[in-house]
Design a protein around this motif. Sequence first.
Motif, PDB file in Angstrom:
ATOM      1  N   ARG A 318       1.017  -1.259   0.067  1.00 13.73           N
ATOM      2  CA  ARG A 318      -0.112  -0.106  -0.017  1.00 13.73           C
ATOM      3  C   ARG A 318       0.886   1.460  -0.006  1.00 13.73           C
ATOM      4  O   ARG A 318       0.715   2.236  -0.816  1.00 13.73           O
ATOM      5  CB  ARG A 318      -0.830   0.029   1.182  1.00 13.73           C
ATOM      6  CG  ARG A 318      -1.898   1.115   1.277  1.00 13.73           C
ATOM      7  CD  ARG A 318      -2.739   1.200   2.730  1.00 13.73           C
ATOM      8  NE  ARG A 318      -3.701   2.193   2.705  1.00 13.73           N
ATOM      9  CZ  ARG A 318      -3.675   3.135   3.381  1.00 13.73           C
ATOM     10  NH1 ARG A 318      -2.701   3.178   4.040  1.00 13.73           N
ATOM     11  NH2 ARG A 318      -4.596   4.006   3.592  1.00 13.73           N
ATOM     12  N   SER A 319       1.849   1.265   0.850  1.00 14.02           N
ATOM     13  CA  SER A 319       2.750   2.474   1.020  1.00 14.02           C
ATOM     14  C   SER A 319       3.560   2.570  -0.431  1.00 14.02           C
ATOM     15  O   SER A 319       3.653   3.861  -0.949  1.00 14.02           O
ATOM     16  CB  SER A 319       3.898   2.175   2.044  1.00 14.02           C
ATOM     17  OG  SER A 319       4.916   3.393   1.976  1.00 14.02           O
ATOM     18  N   TRP A 322       1.416   4.041  -2.963  1.00 13.78           N
ATOM     19  CA  TRP A 322       1.046   5.616  -2.953  1.00 13.78           C
ATOM     20  C   TRP A 322       2.438   6.428  -3.490  1.00 13.78           C
ATOM     21  O   TRP A 322       2.334   7.144  -4.033  1.00 13.78           O
ATOM     22  CB  TRP A 322       0.809   5.975  -1.566  1.00 13.78           C
ATOM     23  CG  TRP A 322       0.832   7.482  -1.408  1.00 13.78           C
ATOM     24  CD1 TRP A 322       1.751   8.266  -0.637  1.00 13.78           C
ATOM     25  CD2 TRP A 322       0.011   8.486  -1.686  1.00 13.78           C
ATOM     26  NE1 TRP A 322       1.537   9.568  -0.443  1.00 13.78           N
ATOM     27  CE2 TRP A 322       0.301   9.588  -1.184  1.00 13.78           C
ATOM     28  CE3 TRP A 322      -1.323   8.306  -2.510  1.00 13.78           C
ATOM     29  CZ2 TRP A 322      -0.316  10.874  -1.497  1.00 13.78           C
ATOM     30  CZ3 TRP A 322      -1.898   9.722  -2.747  1.00 13.78           C
ATOM     31  CH2 TRP A 322      -1.204  10.784  -2.343  1.00 13.78           C
ATOM     32  N   THR A 327      -1.693   6.244  -5.910  1.00 10.82           N
ATOM     33  CA  THR A 327      -2.839   5.410  -5.674  1.00 10.82           C
ATOM     34  C   THR A 327      -2.994   5.343  -4.147  1.00 10.82           C
ATOM     35  O   THR A 327      -2.235   4.652  -3.654  1.00 10.82           O
ATOM     36  CB  THR A 327      -2.871   3.988  -6.555  1.00 10.82           C
ATOM     37  OG1 THR A 327      -2.575   4.094  -7.852  1.00 10.82           O
ATOM     38  CG2 THR A 327      -3.905   3.241  -6.046  1.00 10.82           C
ATOM     39  N   TYR A 328      -4.038   5.941  -3.956  1.00 16.81           N
ATOM     40  CA  TYR A 328      -4.449   5.858  -2.300  1.00 16.81           C
ATOM     41  C   TYR A 328      -5.625   4.515  -2.086  1.00 16.81           C
ATOM     42  O   TYR A 328      -6.622   4.794  -2.453  1.00 16.81           O
ATOM     43  CB  TYR A 328      -4.931   7.075  -1.780  1.00 16.81           C
ATOM     44  CG  TYR A 328      -5.620   7.149  -0.422  1.00 16.81           C
ATOM     45  CD1 TYR A 328      -4.417   7.377   0.279  1.00 16.81           C
ATOM     46  CD2 TYR A 328      -6.607   7.127  -0.038  1.00 16.81           C
ATOM     47  CE1 TYR A 328      -4.599   7.383   2.044  1.00 16.81           C
ATOM     48  CE2 TYR A 328      -7.338   7.099   1.307  1.00 16.81           C
ATOM     49  CZ  TYR A 328      -6.141   7.238   2.326  1.00 16.81           C
ATOM     50  OH  TYR A 328      -6.611   7.282   3.742  1.00 16.81           O
ATOM     51  N   THR A 330      -7.760   2.104   0.115  1.00 19.02           N
ATOM     52  CA  THR A 330      -8.275   1.905   1.376  1.00 19.02           C
ATOM     53  C   THR A 330      -8.887   0.427   1.723  1.00 19.02           C
ATOM     54  O   THR A 330      -9.396   0.176   2.802  1.00 19.02           O
ATOM     55  CB  THR A 330      -9.633   2.985   1.297  1.00 19.02           C
ATOM     56  OG1 THR A 330     -10.491   2.425   0.193  1.00 19.02           O
ATOM     57  CG2 THR A 330      -9.370   4.086   1.265  1.00 19.02           C
ATOM     58  N   GLY A 345     -10.080   2.422  -3.697  1.00 20.96           N
ATOM     59  CA  GLY A 345      -9.500   3.479  -3.468  1.00 20.96           C
ATOM     60  C   GLY A 345      -9.477   4.629  -4.498  1.00 20.96           C
ATOM     61  O   GLY A 345     -10.547   4.690  -5.320  1.00 20.96           O
ATOM     62  N   ARG A 349      -2.957  11.651  -7.709  1.00 23.79           N
ATOM     63  CA  ARG A 349      -2.019  12.233  -8.088  1.00 23.79           C
ATOM     64  C   ARG A 349      -1.964  12.900  -9.623  1.00 23.79           C
ATOM     65  O   ARG A 349      -1.528  13.975  -9.953  1.00 23.79           O
ATOM     66  CB  ARG A 349      -0.711  11.576  -7.891  1.00 23.79           C
ATOM     67  CG  ARG A 349       0.623  12.206  -8.185  1.00 23.79           C
ATOM     68  CD  ARG A 349       2.009  11.582  -7.647  1.00 23.79           C
ATOM     69  NE  ARG A 349       1.987  11.178  -6.353  1.00 23.79           N
ATOM     70  CZ  ARG A 349       2.503  10.117  -5.764  1.00 23.79           C
ATOM     71  NH1 ARG A 349       3.429   9.569  -6.522  1.00 23.79           N
ATOM     72  NH2 ARG A 349       2.461   9.840  -4.433  1.00 23.79           N
TER      73      ARG A 349
END
Length: 711
Positions: A318-319, A322, A327-328, A330, A345, A349
Amino acid sequence: MKYPITYILVASFALSINTANAKQWWESGMQSRQTHSDFGGVGLMQTPTARMDNDGEFSFTYYDNEEYRRMALNLQLFPWLETTIRYNDIRTRLFSSDPDFSNDQTYKDRGVDIKARLLEESYWVPELSVGFRDMAGTGKFAGEFIAASKRVGAFDFTLGMGWGYLGKNGNISNPFCDISDTFCERDAGFSGTGGSFEVDKWFRGDAAIFGGVEYQTPWPELILKLEYDSNNYLNEPALVDVEQSSPWNIGADYAISDGVQLKLSYERGNTLMFGFTLRTNFMTLGQLKPHKPKVAPEPPAQRSIDEFTDEEAATKVRSELWEESGTYVTRMQLTDDNQTLQLYGRQARYRDHEEGTDRAARVLINQTPEQVKVFEFIDTSGNMQLASTRVDRGEFRVAVERRKFDSEIESSYTRVDPNLNDWHNTEPFYEPESALTWPSFKLTPVVEQSFGNPETFYMYQLKLLGRSSFKLADNTYIRATFGANLLTNFDEFNFNVDSQDSELPRVRTYIREYVQQSDIWLRDLQISHMEQISNDWYASIYGGYLERMFGGVGGEVLYRPFDKNYAIGVDINAVKQRSFESHLGFRDYETITGHVTGYWKPEFLPDTLLRVSAGRFLAKDNGVQVAFEHKFDSGMIVGAYAAKTNVSAEEYGEGSFTKGFYISIPFDLMIMGNTTGRGSVGWSPLTRDGGQMLHRSTSLYHSTESRNPFY
């Protein structure tokens, strides 16, 4: 002064023909750059041509002489449609006879022009266009024309016929008189309070032939012009005698650079005029950015499903998503067969969705076990599932590693409508806890501006807006915007509706009182909740201080089918006017306002959104607002709107009906980094009370953008 200027231009013309390069330029049939007329559109000097600028060309033209100073914004909206907004500063007249109202400011006349191409130039056929000047103003410079242009080598010839201001010398009979006697006469002045489309005057009255030629000299920067003017300069809006010694005008246009052109002309046989044009292009506009390398594909990860779904490993993925792709995420889950990885998600950006997908898929191809065959990115807003992009792992790797000559990364993407049951029927292996956090906060400088005011031509307010958002639960937010005044001259605004005979409630014309209330203010404070009813249906409720001038409660329902070019929404709001004497209080005025709104992206107008809203406006008037938005390749969006209600032009006041224009600018065109944010610059000729809509801070159409992206 007349003869020396003439001799200089003629000598330059002759010299350029006799240079060694002249024959080459003549034989090449070179497509010269387009130049602008004194009025702002593509043309000679006083008259237009049939030519169009490059698609997306945006320019500012300034032209000056003894009687008039003109400032025009010109946009090539489509390859076949030119649009112009212009201010005519009539230097020989004051804005009004009352110095307490308008000081010593000279008279400003607004105008809107359009020109449409009917035929494109070919070997035998000239370019043919029809146009309208000052089509929705006071009519002081209103005129219509038909023009044909044909290029022969370095020469570009134009012949046209004009009516109205372009047909004042009446050197030819109006051919439309043969159709109907109503075309033989043209009423003077304008109807109502100005700002209306005077259709009953178009192509009526005296007509005149105009024409001329542009010569592209062997020096690419220099273009010379010769023009026969169709205006006799009698009864000019300047209200002074304007002498015309000759109908022939000569001029020169010199390009200092691609974006700056200087203009000099000698017109009417006695008047020296000068000006300049600044230009850019909304299609090609861009910002150089530091290159961020994409993750290179590695050999398949030797890890099991259990290792991949471990919380620590998932947190790392996930980190990295991003960091590398914006890409965020959830929520992450696997289908029962472990072959499809679903990630919920949003792309936060990159405006280019495919760029974000490419970068995210590269991360996953290196981090996931080979057993996972499909990466599915589900765009969400809260827990509303809007769109899904499925990436075939095998096809993506083949394209990235260029194993096939004709393989393309985009061919591995498939866009589908999300299956809402997947959320409920599948257990996620990773879902960060949704805990209450501190509200987000950001500061943004904003310039609010107004042109053409009687007190002073340009009014401005430089302010600092602080925006805060606090998530209470999925799809439930509290949002607030605070404002602080840094610099303004809006306190000079002194228009007083109370002194006018108006039956409309004051819903927008209290702007002076709001601006002067305080240097710090609460613009909005609102709690809102959105919900996805089904795949295509969405709803929201909200309440609070909805905008600077009104507060209340409301709700909205939107039907928006996946990847369709249409949507329809309904909103209804019970609102009360906010006080301009206290920050949180209200005035006595209240109303119910709401609209049925249709959204349509027509196939015959690419990258265009039309919006039609019918209902009740803030001043309790009923009618329709029509809005138009067009997006260029750079992401720049140009929009216009107009509202017509059951309020007559006389009741509405000057301008006759509400209208305005705006430009939406992607922030990443102005900064070195990437962002999906936007800012806007608007222009409204006049602020009146009729046809005014509630400025809701959030709408379901924008919140469901991923259903069929436009912005």
